[in-house]
Write a protein that holds these residues in place. Structure first.
Motif, PDB file in Angstrom:
ATOM      1  N   ILE A  25     -16.803  62.541 -25.931  1.00  0.00           N
ATOM      2  CA  ILE A  25     -17.846  63.527 -25.600  1.00  0.00           C
ATOM      3  C   ILE A  25     -18.895  63.558 -26.704  1.00  0.00           C
ATOM      4  CG2 ILE A  25     -18.305  65.988 -25.265  1.00  0.00           C
ATOM      5  CD1 ILE A  25     -15.564  66.184 -23.886  1.00  0.00           C
ATOM      6  N   ILE A  26     -18.459  63.502 -27.952  1.00  0.00           N
ATOM      7  CA  ILE A  26     -19.420  63.511 -29.071  1.00  0.00           C
ATOM      8  C   ILE A  26     -20.248  62.226 -29.072  1.00  0.00           C
ATOM      9  CG2 ILE A  26     -19.666  63.608 -31.581  1.00  0.00           C
ATOM     10  CD1 ILE A  26     -17.088  65.316 -31.613  1.00  0.00           C
TER      11      ILE A  26
ATOM     12  N   PHE B 233     -14.676  69.599 -22.088  1.00  0.00           N
ATOM     13  CA  PHE B 233     -15.881  69.562 -21.244  1.00  0.00           C
ATOM     14  C   PHE B 233     -16.511  70.949 -21.150  1.00  0.00           C
ATOM     15  CE2 PHE B 233     -13.081  66.151 -19.771  1.00  0.00           C
ATOM     16  CZ  PHE B 233     -13.913  65.055 -19.935  1.00  0.00           C
ATOM     17  N   LEU B 234     -15.664  71.975 -21.153  1.00  0.00           N
ATOM     18  CA  LEU B 234     -16.172  73.346 -21.093  1.00  0.00           C
ATOM     19  C   LEU B 234     -16.757  73.773 -22.437  1.00  0.00           C
ATOM     20  CD1 LEU B 234     -13.276  75.014 -19.045  1.00  0.00           C
ATOM     21  CD2 LEU B 234     -15.427  74.063 -18.196  1.00  0.00           C
TER      22      LEU B 234
ATOM     23  N   LYS C  71     -24.294  71.561 -23.827  1.00  0.00           N
ATOM     24  CA  LYS C  71     -24.985  70.351 -24.275  1.00  0.00           C
ATOM     25  C   LYS C  71     -24.874  69.198 -23.272  1.00  0.00           C
ATOM     26  CE  LYS C  71     -24.315  71.222 -29.248  1.00  0.00           C
ATOM     27  NZ  LYS C  71     -23.525  72.447 -29.197  1.00  0.00           N
ATOM     28  N   ILE C  72     -23.834  69.221 -22.417  1.00  0.00           N
ATOM     29  CA  ILE C  72     -23.583  68.055 -21.546  1.00  0.00           C
ATOM     30  C   ILE C  72     -23.677  68.391 -20.059  1.00  0.00           C
ATOM     31  CG2 ILE C  72     -22.092  66.940 -23.265  1.00  0.00           C
ATOM     32  CD1 ILE C  72     -19.669  67.836 -21.575  1.00  0.00           C
TER      33      ILE C  72
ATOM     34  N   LEU D 227     -13.951  74.662 -12.466  1.00  0.00           N
ATOM     35  CA  LEU D 227     -13.945  75.353 -13.747  1.00  0.00           C
ATOM     36  C   LEU D 227     -15.331  75.382 -14.376  1.00  0.00           C
ATOM     37  CD1 LEU D 227     -10.559  74.085 -15.251  1.00  0.00           C
ATOM     38  CD2 LEU D 227     -11.137  76.431 -14.669  1.00  0.00           C
ATOM     39  N   ILE D 228     -16.076  74.290 -14.200  1.00  0.00           N
ATOM     40  CA  ILE D 228     -17.441  74.254 -14.734  1.00  0.00           C
ATOM     41  C   ILE D 228     -18.299  75.308 -14.031  1.00  0.00           C
ATOM     42  CG2 ILE D 228     -19.563  72.887 -14.801  1.00  0.00           C
ATOM     43  CD1 ILE D 228     -17.744  70.419 -15.287  1.00  0.00           C
ATOM     44  N   ALA D 229     -18.201  75.368 -12.711  1.00  0.00           N
ATOM     45  CA  ALA D 229     -18.965  76.360 -11.948  1.00  0.00           C
ATOM     46  C   ALA D 229     -18.558  77.778 -12.345  1.00  0.00           C
ATOM     47  CB  ALA D 229     -18.736  76.142 -10.456  1.00  0.00           C
TER      48      ALA D 229
END
Length: 909
Positions: free
Chosen positions: A762-763, A797-798, A803-804, A833-835
């Motif tokens: 992710i980084i 991811f959360l 940033k992503i 979960l993102i939503a």
């Protein structure tokens, strides 16, 4: 050695059975003492209360009164006569269980097995099962504790408080004591939950004295004599009994009573002298010489005195009411009334010291011959014969350790001379083990080092070295565990190899510890896959040993290792399998009260947090943290606070996270923690500082902890450098950030640390974004999803969502048009979960709108200008502008009009 230990277990069991007779037998109520009906009525009036306290100095008839109450009212009860050796909480618990079982044989079995299989049980764990069994009793039942003033152990007072808090209503505790115990009496009194009898209640008045002498002693007193005795003795029962003995054969009773003067101690001395003078020289010598014994029988007395008629003498003493108390129903074991014992002991001290030393030596020899080793040790310690004491301790130290009698081992070790301990390796091992696990590891170093020298010296000379080899293996386990605390990785490796070499599967308990030490070695070398294999072997042997606590200890280390590798699924499975294993054995309540299971709930919390199951994570860390506070175990307290700082994390409100982290920092300031924990702390601190502090303060922190571009990154410290990489990116030093991230990635990939690899990918995507490399950034996120899906990890991811967010949507689109191995179930959960995260984040922003901002928003919705709003609210126009800016930010809109529309949609105005 194993066979010898089994024989020793049998001998200790027989000794315990013998002691049951003397400890669980109440005094005889048929003593020559009048029935105190008025006091029994007062005791009966407190039937519905949790506690009865009978507190008065020695010699006021406390135990006799309670015995009369039991017999007169036919109470159902267990009795426990305490002495100083009962300050070991394991011993205390064993006698409570045995007392209950003397009446209800099928109760207490789970608690008993827990003690037998454990070297580290919390008192609450065992007490919980005792309490559960007491609910099975359908009648009123009393737990009597005689001479409770001899208890000085804080843990036992805590246990008693716990029992009083949780006992069923039909169970009552009765304490017979010379002084008030350290339990919350004021609270119980305020709740009207205890009955108390004091000195003023127990004193004989003139009428009592008159009746006592006439009916019980066949001595006719005048009323004036009775009043005179009441005045001189202040109703002191022991003094009155001695007066009665002294008056035997005297014609002028009034004159003798008139001569009595002084305080109770003086009167006791005087009366005792009167009584002793009436006895034969043989009987006086018997009384003086046997006063060194806390309990005695005819055989023991014959042995130390060199006579053969002790049984007749003892029976005569009892018959003549000479302050002799039978300790069993068969009338084999006796003790003196404590007052008589004290006075006789003081007189014996006036004799030649060598004389009393000889008596103690003979008593110790008799106890050893009769396999009552702890009593033998007490007499050797009394005369400071430390060499003999240690020789005796070597016979039972392994069993004391296995039985969990750690406080006894600590007490013995504190009494003995270091030079003597150094030459006794068996005791050194078990004493050091307890020191290590009680936070005194540095004190254990010298004992174990000398034990190693002594064992090697003996092995070089011995032809039959099997027992010594086993001892060497056990020593090696202790040394391996010691050096996990000191951080000497080379010695962990050395001693784990010795442990495996010298221990065998014939003894599954110690062989399990040996494999556990191998697992520690593998962890120290950062060879985590091998550590997992070793720990699983250790668990298999631990289960064969039947030691539930050993199984739990090793499983906890296993799941911690699995977590370090990012193997959340297997760690979760290990946790649930342990909980199932404990439940199958009928101990499910154990995991909710014993501090050792803090690690299980902490691990489950972190895993559920990684999986995005935040409510479960919060429930579990609450249990884990509360359990960790029950014991001063740094490991569990550190890990629970560390996890709590994650689970309570919220970008919009860092307060709960910061509170947990402040407690973590306080813990580290007050204690020395494992080196690996320091790295975890540095990494977490780095992430928090990036969220809360200015770049200059963040840089200062990294510099102060040698986390710089010039510092070497290795498999031990790599985690602490991840926030440093993020810092470099925040100041625009992308090339240096990538260089450091490449180093971390190489180490994490080599060690297959899944969770680290996900975060690294992710980084990398963020680095690509800063370079304008969108396609590469999206691919990094897809790579991260590949790595995360097997272990169901979503949290990273959360965490980086702000940033992503745009990249993630592109990644989802890309995955929709190409073949991949990421399970659809995982992708679906991640999207949900993102939503949800975005929605919660926005709602949190709405909730953060202050009262003044809300007032501004309402006026803004009425299309008022900034000047008009300022006039309405009596604030400056600059303040209004500040409020409007905050409102736009919190509602995630870019104009006053949109803010008004959204406020109406959300019902804010």
């Amino acid at each position: 050695m194993i066979i010898k230990e089994k024989q020793l277990i049998l001998r200790i069991f027989l000794y315990f059975a013998l002691m049951l007779k003397t400890k669980l037998n109440k005094p005889n109520s048929t003593s020559k003492l009048i029935l105190r009906k008025e006091l029994i009525d007062k005791l009966e009036s407190g039937q519905e209360k949790k506690l009865t306290l009978v507190s008065a100095p020695a010699g006021y008839g406390k135990s006799t009164l309670i015995s009369q109450w039991i017999d007169h009212c036919n109470l159902s009860y267990s009795w426990y006569s305490l002495d100083k050796s009962d300050n070991d909480i394991v011993t205390f618990l064993r006698y409570i269980i045995a007392g209950i079982q003397s009446k209800y044989k099928n109760l207490g079995e789970k608690a008993e097995k827990l003690l037998e299989s454990n070297s580290n049980a919390s008192f609450e764990s065992v007490a919980t099962y005792i309490i559960n069994d007491l609910f099975e009793i359908k009648e009123k039942f009393y737990l009597f504790f005689d001479d409770y003033h001899l208890i000085e152990n804080i843990e036992i007072n805590k246990l008693l408080s716990f029992l009083l808090e949780n006992l069923p209503d039909h169970i009552q505790i009765v304490l017979i004591t010379r002084s008030d115990p350290s339990i919350p009496l004021a609270r119980l009194r305020s709740l009207q939950q205890f009955t108390e009898l004091r000195l003023s209640d127990l004193c004989f008045n003139a009428n009592n004295i008159y009746d006592f002498f006439k009916k019980c002693l066949n001595i006719n007193l005048s009323i004036e004599d009775a009043k005179n005795l009441e005045s001189k003795t202040e109703g002191w029962v022991a003094g009155l009994q001695l007066t009665g003995l002294s008056l035997q054969g005297k014609e002028d009773i009034s004159r003798f009573i008139t001569k009595l003067k002084g305080d109770n101690r003086y009167i006791m001395d005087y009366l005792l002298e009167e009584v002793l003078q009436q006895q034969s020289s043989e009987l006086r010598d018997f009384l003086l010489d046997t006063s060194i014994l806390k309990r005695f029988n005819a055989s023991l007395c014959n042995s130390i005195l060199g006579i053969n008629n002790s049984q007749e003498i003892i029976e005569s003493l009892e018959r003549n009411n000479m302050f002799v108390v039978p300790l069993d129903s068969e009338r084999q074991w006796y003790r003196y009334h404590h007052l008589l014992e004290d006075l006789l002991s003081n007189r014996l001290k006036n004799k030649n010291t060598d004389y009393s030393t000889g008596l103690h030596k003979k008593a110790s020899d008799w106890y050893e011959k009769n396999e009552m080793i702890e009593d033998a040790i007490q007499h050797s310690l009394e005369i400071k014969d430390f060499k003999r004491s240690l020789g005796l301790l070597n016979q039972i130290s392994a069993k004391l350790w296995a039985m969990g009698k750690h406080s006894s081992l600590l007490e013995y070790g504190n009494l003995l001379m270091d030079d003597d301990i150094y030459t006794n390796p068996a005791f050194s091992i078990y004493y050091s083990w307890v020191l290590i696990h009680s936070g005194q590891a540095l004190k254990a170093v010298q004992y174990l080092s000398n034990a190693e020298i002594e064992i090697d010296k003996r092995l070089a000379k011995s032809n039959d070295s099997k027992a010594l080899s086993e001892l060497k293996g056990r020593l090696a386990v202790a040394l391996a565990i010691l050096h996990t605390v000191t951080g000497d990785f080379e010695k962990i490796e050395k001693y784990s190899c010795i442990a495996i070499k010298y221990l065998s599967e014939e003894d599954p308990l110690w062989y399990s510890w040996a494999w556990y030490s191998v697992g520690l070695k593998d962890m120290a070398l950062n060879n985590l896959p091998e550590a997992i294999k070793s720990l699983k072997i250790a668990i298999d042997y631990a289960k064969k040993s039947g030691n539930i606590y050993l199984v739990s200890t090793i499983v906890l280390r296993l799941v911690y290792t699995e977590q370090r590798m990012g193997h959340n699924v297997s760690a979760f499975q290990s946790c649930t399998e342990l909980l199932d294993y404990i439940e199958e054995r009928g101990y499910s309540e154990l995991t909710k009260v014993d501090w050792i299971y803090s690690g299980i709930y902490t691990t489950l919390s972190m895993i559920n947090y990684m999986w995005g199951d935040f409510e479960k994570a919060k429930e579990q860390i609450k249990i884990g943290y509360e359990l960790s506070l029950k014991e001063s175990n740094l490991t569990y307290q550190f890990l629970s606070l560390f996890t709590l700082s994650f689970v309570s994390y919220d970008k919009n409100n860092l307060n709960n996270c910061l509170k947990a982290f402040e407690k973590l920092e306080k813990l580290m300031q007050d204690n020395t923690v494992q080196p690996h924990f320091t790295i975890l702390y540095l990494a977490r601190k780095g992430f928090i500082l990036l969220e809360t502090e200015e770049p200059e303060k963040v840089l200062a922190f990294f510099n102060n902890n040698n986390i710089t571009s010039d510092s070497e990154i290795n498999s031990f410290n790599e985690y602490a450098f991840i926030p440093y990489v993020l810092y470099l990116m925040s100041i625009g030093n992308i090339s240096e950030a990538q260089k450091k991230l490449d180093e971390i990635n190489e180490l994490a990939t080599k060690a297959i640390r899944v969770d680290r690899i996900i975060q690294i990918q992710i980084i990398y995507s963020l680095i690509h974004v800063q370079r304008g490399e969108t396609e590469e950034a999206v691919q990094c996120l897809i790579n991260a999803m590949h790595s995360a899906s097997d272990q169901r990890i979503v949290i990273y991811f959360l965490y980086y969502l702000d940033k992503i967010k745009g990249l993630l949507h592109k990644a989802f689109k890309a995955l929709a048009t190409r073949k991949h191995n990421i399970p659809e179930e995982y992708l679906k959960k991640l999207k949900i979960l993102i939503a949800r995260h975005e929605k919660v984040s926005k709602n949190q922003n709405f909730a953060d709108i202050s009262k003044r901002e809300l007032e501004t928003l309402k006026l803004l919705a009425e299309n008022l200008s900034n000047q008009e709003i300022a006039e309405q609210l009596f604030i400056s126009i600059q303040t209004v502008k500040s409020h409007v800016k905050n409102i736009l930010l919190k509602l995630d809109v870019d104009s006053r009009y949109k803010a008004a529309q959204k406020a109406k949609e959300l019902g804010l105005v």
